[in-house]
Scaffold this motif. Sequence first.
Motif, PDB file in Angstrom:
ATOM      1  N   HIS A  29       0.835  -1.192   0.000  1.00 39.24           N
ATOM      2  CA  HIS A  29       0.000   0.000   0.000  1.00 39.24           C
ATOM      3  C   HIS A  29       0.875   1.249   0.000  1.00 39.24           C
ATOM      4  O   HIS A  29       2.101   1.191   0.110  1.00 39.24           O
ATOM      5  CB  HIS A  29      -0.977  -0.006   1.182  1.00 39.24           C
ATOM      6  CG  HIS A  29      -0.313  -0.055   2.524  1.00 39.24           C
ATOM      7  ND1 HIS A  29       0.239   1.052   3.121  1.00 39.24           N
ATOM      8  CD2 HIS A  29      -0.120  -1.087   3.380  1.00 39.24           C
ATOM      9  CE1 HIS A  29       0.739   0.726   4.291  1.00 39.24           C
ATOM     10  NE2 HIS A  29       0.541  -0.572   4.474  1.00 39.24           N
ATOM     11  N   ALA A  30       0.230   2.401  -0.096  1.00 32.21           N
ATOM     12  CA  ALA A  30       0.949   3.654  -0.371  1.00 32.21           C
ATOM     13  C   ALA A  30       1.914   4.051   0.734  1.00 32.21           C
ATOM     14  O   ALA A  30       2.911   4.725   0.466  1.00 32.21           O
ATOM     15  CB  ALA A  30      -0.055   4.780  -0.605  1.00 32.21           C
ATOM     16  N   ASP A  31       1.642   3.660   1.983  1.00 31.13           N
ATOM     17  CA  ASP A  31       2.437   4.171   3.094  1.00 31.13           C
ATOM     18  C   ASP A  31       3.486   3.193   3.612  1.00 31.13           C
ATOM     19  O   ASP A  31       4.176   3.499   4.586  1.00 31.13           O
ATOM     20  CB  ASP A  31       1.508   4.578   4.243  1.00 31.13           C
ATOM     21  CG  ASP A  31       0.495   5.621   3.801  1.00 31.13           C
ATOM     22  OD1 ASP A  31       0.929   6.678   3.312  1.00 31.13           O
ATOM     23  OD2 ASP A  31      -0.713   5.374   3.907  1.00 31.13           O
ATOM     24  N   ALA A  32       3.611   2.044   3.013  1.00 29.71           N
ATOM     25  CA  ALA A  32       4.592   1.060   3.478  1.00 29.71           C
ATOM     26  C   ALA A  32       6.000   1.474   3.059  1.00 29.71           C
ATOM     27  O   ALA A  32       6.219   1.910   1.933  1.00 29.71           O
ATOM     28  CB  ALA A  32       4.257  -0.315   2.921  1.00 29.71           C
ATOM     29  N   ALA A  33       6.949   1.307   3.982  1.00 27.95           N
ATOM     30  CA  ALA A  33       8.344   1.676   3.704  1.00 27.95           C
ATOM     31  C   ALA A  33       9.157   0.414   3.439  1.00 27.95           C
ATOM     32  O   ALA A  33       9.242  -0.459   4.296  1.00 27.95           O
ATOM     33  CB  ALA A  33       8.927   2.434   4.884  1.00 27.95           C
ATOM     34  N   PRO A  34       9.765   0.305   2.259  1.00 27.71           N
ATOM     35  CA  PRO A  34      10.542  -0.902   1.946  1.00 27.71           C
ATOM     36  C   PRO A  34      11.842  -0.955   2.749  1.00 27.71           C
ATOM     37  O   PRO A  34      12.444   0.085   3.028  1.00 27.71           O
ATOM     38  CB  PRO A  34      10.826  -0.763   0.445  1.00 27.71           C
ATOM     39  CG  PRO A  34      10.750   0.697   0.181  1.00 27.71           C
ATOM     40  CD  PRO A  34       9.730   1.247   1.127  1.00 27.71           C
ATOM     41  N   PRO A  35      12.287  -2.141   3.138  1.00 29.83           N
ATOM     42  CA  PRO A  35      13.573  -2.259   3.818  1.00 29.83           C
ATOM     43  C   PRO A  35      14.709  -1.988   2.837  1.00 29.83           C
ATOM     44  O   PRO A  35      14.518  -2.077   1.615  1.00 29.83           O
ATOM     45  CB  PRO A  35      13.583  -3.721   4.281  1.00 29.83           C
ATOM     46  CG  PRO A  35      12.733  -4.421   3.277  1.00 29.83           C
ATOM     47  CD  PRO A  35      11.654  -3.435   2.914  1.00 29.83           C
ATOM     48  N   PRO A  36      15.890  -1.647   3.341  1.00 27.44           N
ATOM     49  CA  PRO A  36      17.025  -1.400   2.446  1.00 27.44           C
ATOM     50  C   PRO A  36      17.287  -2.595   1.538  1.00 27.44           C
ATOM     51  O   PRO A  36      17.306  -3.740   1.995  1.00 27.44           O
ATOM     52  CB  PRO A  36      18.195  -1.176   3.419  1.00 27.44           C
ATOM     53  CG  PRO A  36      17.550  -0.695   4.679  1.00 27.44           C
ATOM     54  CD  PRO A  36      16.239  -1.426   4.752  1.00 27.44           C
ATOM     55  N   GLY A  37      17.447  -2.320   0.264  1.00 27.93           N
ATOM     56  CA  GLY A  37      17.785  -3.367  -0.695  1.00 27.93           C
ATOM     57  C   GLY A  37      16.626  -4.012  -1.394  1.00 27.93           C
ATOM     58  O   GLY A  37      16.815  -4.680  -2.410  1.00 27.93           O
ATOM     59  N   LEU A  38      15.391  -3.818  -0.898  1.00 25.51           N
ATOM     60  CA  LEU A  38      14.264  -4.512  -1.529  1.00 25.51           C
ATOM     61  C   LEU A  38      14.030  -4.013  -2.949  1.00 25.51           C
ATOM     62  O   LEU A  38      13.791  -4.818  -3.865  1.00 25.51           O
ATOM     63  CB  LEU A  38      12.990  -4.347  -0.699  1.00 25.51           C
ATOM     64  CG  LEU A  38      11.760  -5.093  -1.246  1.00 25.51           C
ATOM     65  CD1 LEU A  38      11.994  -6.596  -1.282  1.00 25.51           C
ATOM     66  CD2 LEU A  38      10.510  -4.766  -0.430  1.00 25.51           C
ATOM     67  N   THR A  39      14.100  -2.702  -3.159  1.00 20.63           N
ATOM     68  CA  THR A  39      13.853  -2.174  -4.499  1.00 20.63           C
ATOM     69  C   THR A  39      14.979  -2.507  -5.473  1.00 20.63           C
ATOM     70  O   THR A  39      14.827  -2.317  -6.679  1.00 20.63           O
ATOM     71  CB  THR A  39      13.641  -0.644  -4.453  1.00 20.63           C
ATOM     72  OG1 THR A  39      14.767  -0.033  -3.826  1.00 20.63           O
ATOM     73  CG2 THR A  39      12.376  -0.301  -3.678  1.00 20.63           C
ATOM     74  N   ASP A  40      16.096  -3.014  -4.944  1.00 19.56           N
ATOM     75  CA  ASP A  40      17.178  -3.460  -5.827  1.00 19.56           C
ATOM     76  C   ASP A  40      16.848  -4.806  -6.472  1.00 19.56           C
ATOM     77  O   ASP A  40      17.371  -5.127  -7.541  1.00 19.56           O
ATOM     78  CB  ASP A  40      18.498  -3.593  -5.060  1.00 19.56           C
ATOM     79  CG  ASP A  40      19.025  -2.261  -4.552  1.00 19.56           C
ATOM     80  OD1 ASP A  40      18.691  -1.233  -5.171  1.00 19.56           O
ATOM     81  OD2 ASP A  40      19.749  -2.259  -3.537  1.00 19.56           O
ATOM     82  N   VAL A  41      15.986  -5.587  -5.798  1.00 22.14           N
ATOM     83  CA  VAL A  41      15.715  -6.953  -6.268  1.00 22.14           C
ATOM     84  C   VAL A  41      14.266  -7.180  -6.658  1.00 22.14           C
ATOM     85  O   VAL A  41      13.915  -8.267  -7.126  1.00 22.14           O
ATOM     86  CB  VAL A  41      16.133  -7.993  -5.197  1.00 22.14           C
ATOM     87  CG1 VAL A  41      17.638  -7.969  -4.973  1.00 22.14           C
ATOM     88  CG2 VAL A  41      15.381  -7.779  -3.879  1.00 22.14           C
ATOM     89  N   ALA A  42      13.397  -6.174  -6.473  1.00 19.78           N
ATOM     90  CA  ALA A  42      11.974  -6.363  -6.788  1.00 19.78           C
ATOM     91  C   ALA A  42      11.337  -5.026  -7.149  1.00 19.78           C
ATOM     92  O   ALA A  42      11.795  -3.965  -6.714  1.00 19.78           O
ATOM     93  CB  ALA A  42      11.242  -6.972  -5.586  1.00 19.78           C
TER      94      ALA A  42
END
Length: 285
Positions: A140-153
């Motif tokens: 959802h809009a307010d969730a904060a991804p952990p470091p590195g997640l956007t590097d792999v997904a």
Amino acid sequence: MTVGTPIERIWPAPVTGALTDPQLTALYGRAARPHLRVNFVASADGAVTLDGYSAGLSGEPDKRVFGLLRMLCDALVVAAGTLRHEGYRAVRLSPERRAWRREHGLAEYPTLVVVSGSLDLDPAQAAFADAPVRPIVLTHADAAPPPGLTDVADVVRCGTDTADDPAQADGTGRTGGVGRIRGAGRVDLVAGLAELRRRGLDQLLCEGGPHLFGALTAADLVDELCLTVAPLLAGAGPGRITAGDASVPRHLPLRHVLAAGDGVLMLRYARDPAETPPAGAAPAA
């Protein structure tokens, strides 16, 4: 070629002799329009786990169909809790199944889609770090991804944080109209599935868990249920294959019954193809 324990069709028209993988593939097939198939295994008395894990209920025939269903789908959808608890690895297929997909104009591997409201995910988990196709995370809009997640997904935001919404105050975190679920947060499943289909991922296979199945059912997004029934009694304790708030009962006709030589039953329930597509599904072209 038939592998291991034989599987036969016993309903609606019995087929004498063990079914080959091509015959099983034809029985399950790919739908002519966007389609969400859910796959679960349960004990004869309805338990979804044995000793805390679904693997204890699954034998060779179930694993064989499980692999074929993954071969047939465009994307594999799973809740974050199930991904963590069951220790999902990268979604990979055998050379023969990859060849089948190429012959049918599909990508070599299905895309892993993880539904997570909290984004409590480990980018180093093999499901992400070793994935042959970049996974998608629906949140959802307010969730904060952990470091590195956007590097792999790819993180796709569908819906907003509704922690103060009275409709969420009953503790389930899910509203019936849009398919929002606790744990998978307040992810708008209708919008999420529409986004997957916008990306060309029309044939979806969901492997749970129960809260995600319950929310998909409540939002009327489920087209098909494939249920393996293991011939054992698990006793009291484990939950059912579905969880969450009660929802409107939905008729889902039985399409076939398969029986394996070890006593396992494999049941397939599916909507009539002539029915109006459910919410979030675009009509076939």
